[in-house]
Design a protein around this motif. Sequence first.
Motif, PDB file in Angstrom:
ATOM      1  N   ARG A  84      20.968  60.983  35.284  1.00  0.00           N
ATOM      2  CA  ARG A  84      20.173  60.273  36.287  1.00  0.00           C
ATOM      3  C   ARG A  84      18.953  61.090  36.660  1.00  0.00           C
ATOM      4  O   ARG A  84      19.010  62.308  36.709  1.00  0.00           O
ATOM      5  CB  ARG A  84      20.988  60.025  37.548  1.00  0.00           C
ATOM      6  N   GLY A  85      17.863  60.419  36.987  1.00  0.00           N
ATOM      7  CA  GLY A  85      16.656  61.106  37.410  1.00  0.00           C
ATOM      8  C   GLY A  85      16.575  61.322  38.897  1.00  0.00           C
ATOM      9  O   GLY A  85      15.964  62.278  39.362  1.00  0.00           O
ATOM     10  N   ASP A  86      17.206  60.450  39.680  1.00  0.00           N
ATOM     11  CA  ASP A  86      17.096  60.564  41.136  1.00  0.00           C
ATOM     12  C   ASP A  86      17.972  61.676  41.701  1.00  0.00           C
ATOM     13  O   ASP A  86      17.579  62.376  42.629  1.00  0.00           O
ATOM     14  CB  ASP A  86      17.406  59.225  41.814  1.00  0.00           C
ATOM     15  N   THR A  87      19.151  61.882  41.130  1.00  0.00           N
ATOM     16  CA  THR A  87      20.070  62.911  41.649  1.00  0.00           C
ATOM     17  C   THR A  87      20.316  64.046  40.654  1.00  0.00           C
ATOM     18  O   THR A  87      21.050  64.971  40.969  1.00  0.00           O
ATOM     19  CB  THR A  87      21.429  62.282  41.993  1.00  0.00           C
ATOM     20  N   ASN A  88      19.727  63.956  39.471  1.00  0.00           N
ATOM     21  CA  ASN A  88      19.932  64.952  38.397  1.00  0.00           C
ATOM     22  C   ASN A  88      21.410  65.135  38.068  1.00  0.00           C
ATOM     23  O   ASN A  88      21.831  66.219  37.704  1.00  0.00           O
ATOM     24  CB  ASN A  88      19.301  66.294  38.747  1.00  0.00           C
ATOM     25  N   GLU A 134      18.331  50.417  39.297  1.00  0.00           N
ATOM     26  CA  GLU A 134      19.106  49.189  39.484  1.00  0.00           C
ATOM     27  C   GLU A 134      20.146  49.029  38.381  1.00  0.00           C
ATOM     28  O   GLU A 134      21.254  48.566  38.636  1.00  0.00           O
ATOM     29  CB  GLU A 134      18.178  47.987  39.510  1.00  0.00           C
ATOM     30  N   ILE A 135      19.800  49.418  37.164  1.00  0.00           N
ATOM     31  CA  ILE A 135      20.740  49.303  36.051  1.00  0.00           C
ATOM     32  C   ILE A 135      21.897  50.277  36.230  1.00  0.00           C
ATOM     33  O   ILE A 135      23.056  49.924  36.027  1.00  0.00           O
ATOM     34  CB  ILE A 135      20.018  49.551  34.710  1.00  0.00           C
ATOM     35  N   LEU A 136      21.588  51.512  36.624  1.00  0.00           N
ATOM     36  CA  LEU A 136      22.629  52.530  36.766  1.00  0.00           C
ATOM     37  C   LEU A 136      23.456  52.340  38.026  1.00  0.00           C
ATOM     38  O   LEU A 136      24.602  52.789  38.088  1.00  0.00           O
ATOM     39  CB  LEU A 136      22.007  53.928  36.771  1.00  0.00           C
ATOM     40  N   GLY A 137      22.907  51.693  39.038  1.00  0.00           N
ATOM     41  CA  GLY A 137      23.633  51.494  40.285  1.00  0.00           C
ATOM     42  C   GLY A 137      23.621  52.760  41.130  1.00  0.00           C
ATOM     43  O   GLY A 137      22.997  53.762  40.779  1.00  0.00           O
ATOM     44  N   PRO A 138      24.326  52.738  42.251  1.00  0.00           N
ATOM     45  CA  PRO A 138      24.337  53.912  43.129  1.00  0.00           C
ATOM     46  C   PRO A 138      25.060  55.085  42.472  1.00  0.00           C
ATOM     47  O   PRO A 138      26.009  54.900  41.714  1.00  0.00           O
ATOM     48  CB  PRO A 138      25.078  53.443  44.379  1.00  0.00           C
ATOM     49  N   SER A 139      24.586  56.280  42.777  1.00  0.00           N
ATOM     50  CA  SER A 139      25.215  57.480  42.209  1.00  0.00           C
ATOM     51  C   SER A 139      26.520  57.767  42.927  1.00  0.00           C
ATOM     52  O   SER A 139      26.780  57.270  44.017  1.00  0.00           O
ATOM     53  CB  SER A 139      24.279  58.678  42.328  1.00  0.00           C
ATOM     54  N   SER A 140      27.343  58.597  42.326  1.00  0.00           N
ATOM     55  CA  SER A 140      28.632  58.939  42.940  1.00  0.00           C
ATOM     56  C   SER A 140      28.427  59.719  44.225  1.00  0.00           C
ATOM     57  O   SER A 140      29.206  59.605  45.154  1.00  0.00           O
ATOM     58  CB  SER A 140      29.487  59.731  41.960  1.00  0.00           C
ATOM     59  N   SER A 141      27.344  60.515  44.316  1.00  0.00           N
ATOM     60  CA  SER A 141      27.082  61.245  45.556  1.00  0.00           C
ATOM     61  C   SER A 141      26.674  60.289  46.666  1.00  0.00           C
ATOM     62  O   SER A 141      27.026  60.489  47.816  1.00  0.00           O
ATOM     63  CB  SER A 141      26.002  62.306  45.334  1.00  0.00           C
ATOM     64  N   CYS A 142      25.950  59.219  46.325  1.00  0.00           N
ATOM     65  CA  CYS A 142      25.595  58.210  47.329  1.00  0.00           C
ATOM     66  C   CYS A 142      26.837  57.471  47.805  1.00  0.00           C
ATOM     67  O   CYS A 142      26.961  57.156  48.971  1.00  0.00           O
ATOM     68  CB  CYS A 142      24.586  57.215  46.766  1.00  0.00           C
ATOM     69  N   LYS A 143      27.762  57.180  46.886  1.00  0.00           N
ATOM     70  CA  LYS A 143      29.003  56.504  47.272  1.00  0.00           C
ATOM     71  C   LYS A 143      29.826  57.394  48.192  1.00  0.00           C
ATOM     72  O   LYS A 143      30.408  56.921  49.161  1.00  0.00           O
ATOM     73  CB  LYS A 143      29.823  56.157  46.025  1.00  0.00           C
ATOM     74  N   ALA A 144      29.864  58.693  47.918  1.00  0.00           N
ATOM     75  CA  ALA A 144      30.621  59.624  48.759  1.00  0.00           C
ATOM     76  C   ALA A 144      30.000  59.702  50.151  1.00  0.00           C
ATOM     77  O   ALA A 144      30.707  59.719  51.157  1.00  0.00           O
ATOM     78  CB  ALA A 144      30.670  61.003  48.119  1.00  0.00           C
TER      79      ALA A 144
END
Length: 107
Positions: free
Chosen positions: A35-39, A79-89
């Motif tokens: 991912r580019g937003d959260t690396n 949008e394709i990748l959806g929210p990252s696991s860190s965002c879900k946490a």
Amino acid sequence: MQCTNKHCLLGYEFYVSTTLSFEHLHHGVIVVIKRGDTNELLAQPVTIETPSAFKSIRAAEIEASAYAHELILRGAMLEILGPSSSCKADASADDSRVRNLTSNQVV
């Protein structure tokens, strides 16, 4: 499917490849691994097939590379990748804080 060179753009890491359809046409395939937003490295790589088909393998690879750049630069990859696991946490931690506040306020 054999992946070619790794591409890096704005923190995203992806490979470009092709698949052969039953009509003997080649489709470009993008395999996103970071991912580019959260690396964050993705647990399962995400594959995206391009909508166009070509007789040439090289043309399909060029199309896939251009499509990946377009998705990343326009923000559609998020949008394709959806929210990252860190965002879900973070969201679940916020939900638990809200539940604790409401349960403490009930008298």
